[in-house]
Write an enzyme that holds these catalytic residues in place. Structure first.
Site, PDB file in Angstrom:
ATOM      1  N   GLY A 206      14.580 -12.578  -6.569  1.00 29.42           N
ATOM      2  CA  GLY A 206      14.935 -11.607  -5.530  1.00 29.42           C
ATOM      3  C   GLY A 206      13.830 -11.499  -4.499  1.00 29.42           C
ATOM      4  O   GLY A 206      12.916 -12.325  -4.469  1.00 29.42           O
ATOM      5  N   ASN A 207      13.911 -10.490  -3.658  1.00 29.17           N
ATOM      6  CA  ASN A 207      12.848 -10.267  -2.680  1.00 29.17           C
ATOM      7  C   ASN A 207      12.668  -8.770  -2.482  1.00 29.17           C
ATOM      8  O   ASN A 207      13.374  -7.963  -3.087  1.00 29.17           O
ATOM      9  CB  ASN A 207      13.157 -10.985  -1.364  1.00 29.17           C
ATOM     10  CG  ASN A 207      14.459 -10.513  -0.757  1.00 29.17           C
ATOM     11  OD1 ASN A 207      14.597  -9.352  -0.395  1.00 29.17           O
ATOM     12  ND2 ASN A 207      15.438 -11.404  -0.671  1.00 29.17           N
TER      13      ASN A 207
END
Ligand code: CTP
Length: 413
Positions: A206-207
Site C-alpha cells: 500500500g502507500n
C-alpha cells in the site's frame, strides 16, 4: 442580514436544519417559516431552537405585528428549501394562502429556491413552466442535485447540499446576477486515497495516502454545484455526504471504475495514489514462513497508467460529445538530476493531462497532513499557479481553476 427561510413539505426538510445552522453561525438573523406540510417532517420546536426566533406559518398569529407584510418587507433574502413542486406552483401563480406564500409576494430582496422532488415531478412540463416563470421574474432557482432519491429511484431531484445553497444564497445577495455555481450541471469524477495491491489474503502493498485531499476536492466540487462521483481507494477519512461513492481496492479495479465513470464525466481528477506496480502473483492462501525453504521473493509487474489511458480515450474521441477536462496529481521530490518543477513539467508532457497539481513530498509533507502547498501546471502553458493552505483551501483553489478552464478556456484535445 435578515433572512426568511421558507421550508417546504418534503423529506429533505431535515437537511435544511444544517442550512439554518450555516446561516446562524455566519451571524445572520433567520426567521423560519415552515409550511403546514413541512412541520410533519420537522417540528416547529426544532426550527425555534435552531433559529432562536419564534416560528409560525399562520397569518393569524401576532396579527398586531402584521407579519404577512412585515417579514417579506424586512428580509434581505428569502430562501425556500426544499422548494417542492407545490411551493414552486404556488409561488409562480402568486397564491397567498399562508404566511410563507404571503411573504413571497411581499419580498423586496432576492429570492432563492432550492428544489427537491422526484425526478418525474421536476421534469414535468407544469414544473418546468413554473420554474421558467419564477426565473423570468428574477428569482433564482437552483438545479436540484442528481443522485439517490427517497425511494429506490435516483436522478435529478435531490436537494442541493446545504453548503451549496448557502454559497448560492450569499452570491445572490452580493449581486452576482450570474449566480450559477461554477460547476453547476457538471459531472466530476474524483479518485482518492491509496490503492492496495494484495500479496495474499491478509497482506498487501500500500502507500501512505490518507484520502484527505481527494475528499476535500469532492466537497469543493460538490459545493461548486457539481454531481460528484468519488472513486474511493483506501482512505483514512470518511467520504462526504452528497457524493456517489464507488469503493475500489486495487489499481486494476480503479482503472475499470475510472474508465467507466469517464464516459459521462465533464471532469476527471486523478488524485488517488495509484500503485505503479503490483505483485505478479497473488497467493490464494496466506504465505507461510517455512524454516526448510528459502525466503520468498516478490516479483512486481507494472500497473497500467490510468491517467494516461484516460487522456488517450478522450483524445481518440471516446467521449466525442464532451470537452472533458482531465486533471492529474504529481507527488514529486527533487534530486540531483532536477528540481520538483522540472520533473513535474516533464510528467505533464508525458501524461498529456490538461492540468497537473504538483505536490512536493517528503517524509513529513503532504501524506496525512491537513495542510498542503501545490503548484498547478497547465498544458496550455499558462503561468504556474500556486495554492497553499489547508487541504480545504487548496481544493477550493483547484476546483475554481477547473471551473475557469471549463467555462472560459477553449476546447481540449
Ligand atoms: N496515476 C495513474 N495510474 C498509475 C499511476 C499514477 O493514473 N498507475 C496517476 C495518479 O493518480 C496521479 C498521476 O498519475 O494523478 C501521477 O502519479 P505519480 O505516481 O506521481 O506519477 P508516475 O506516473 O508514477 O511517475 P513517476 O513514478 O515517474 O514519478
Amino acid at each position: 442580514m435578515r433572512i426568511v427561510l421558507g421550508v417546504g413539505g418534503g423529506i429533505a426538510a431535515y437537511k435544511v436544519a444544517s442550512l439554518l445552522r450555516l446561516f446562524t453561525e455566519a451571524g445572520h438573523h433567520v426567521t423560519v417559516i415552515p409550511t403546514e406540510a413541512a412541520t410533519r417532517f420537522v417540528g416547529t420546536a426544532t426550527w425555534e431552537a435552531l433559529s432562536g426566533n419564534p416560528v409560525s406559518n399562520s397569518v393569524f398569529d401576532d396579527v398586531h405585528q402584521v407579519n404577512h407584510v412585515r417579514l417579506g418587507h424586512e428580509a434581505d433574502l428569502v430562501v425556500i428549501a426544499p422548494a417542492t413542486a407545490d411551493l414552486l406552483a404556488k409561488a409562480a401563480t402568486g397564491q397567498a394562502g399562508d404566511l410563507l406564500t404571503n411573504t413571497l409576494l411581499m419580498a423586496h430582496g432576492p429570492v432563492l429556491f432550492a428544489p427537491a422532488m422526484h425526478t418525474e415531478m421536476w421534469q414535468h412540463a407544469a414544473t418546468r413552466a413554473n420554474v421558467e416563470t419564477l426565473r423570468s421574474r428574477g428569482a433564482a432557482v437552483l438545479e436540484p442535485a442528481t443522485g439517490r432519491l427517497t425511494g429506490s429511484d435516483s436522478g435529478p431531484g435531490r436537494l442541493p447540499e446545504p453548503e451549496v445553497i448557502f454559497d448560492a444564497a450569499l452570491a445572490l445577495v452580493q449581486g452576482e446576477s450570474d449566480y450559477q455555481l461554477p460547476l453547476a450541471g457538471r459531472t466530476v469524477t474524483i479518485s482518492a486515497g491509496g490503492t492496495r495491491e494484495p500479496l495474499d489474503p491478509v497482506r498487501f502493498l500500500g502507500n501512505r495516502s490518507s484520502g484527505k485531499q481527494g475528499v476535500a476536492l469532492a466537497v469543493a466540487a460538490r459545493n461548486a454545484g457539481a454531481t460528484v462521483r468519488l472513486l474511493a481507494a483506501h482512505m483514512e477519512v470518511p467520504p462526504p455526504a452528497g457524493v456517489e461513492v464507488v469503493p475500489v481496492e486495487t489499481a486494476l479495479q480503479l482503472r475499470k471504475a475510472a474508465l467507466a465513470a469517464a464516459a459521462d464525466s465533464d471532469v476527471v481528477i486523478m488524485s488517488a495514489a495509484v500503485a505503479d506496480f503490483r505483485p505478479s502473483e497473488v497467493s490464494d492462501t496466506k504465505i507461510k514462513k517455512r524454516d526448510d525453504s528459502a525466503d520468498p521473493v516478490i516479483t512486481l509487474v507494472r500497473n497500467p497508467d490510468i491517467l494516461h489511458e484516460l487522456v488517450e480515450l478522450r483524445n481518440s474521441g471516446g467521449h466525442a460529445e464532451r470537452q472533458q477536462l482531465i486533471v492529474g496529481f504529481a507527488a514529486e521530490t527533487g534530486d540531483s538530476h532536477g528540481d520538483v518543477l522540472a520533473y513535474a513539467k516533464a510528467k505533464l508532457e508525458r501524461k498529456g493531462c490538461d492540468l497537473l497539481v504538483v505536490n512536493h513530498v517528503g517524509a513529513d509533507k503532504v501524506f496525512g497532513q491537513d495542510t498542503n502547498s501545490v503548484v498547478i501546471l497547465a498544458r496550455s502553458g499558462s503561468e504556474p499557479q500556486e495554492a497553499a493552505g489547508t487541504k480545504t483551501e487548496v481544493s477550493a483553489a483547484i476546483i475554481s481553476r477547473i471551473g475557469f478552464e471549463l467555462n472560459h478556456v477553449s476546447p481540449r484535445a
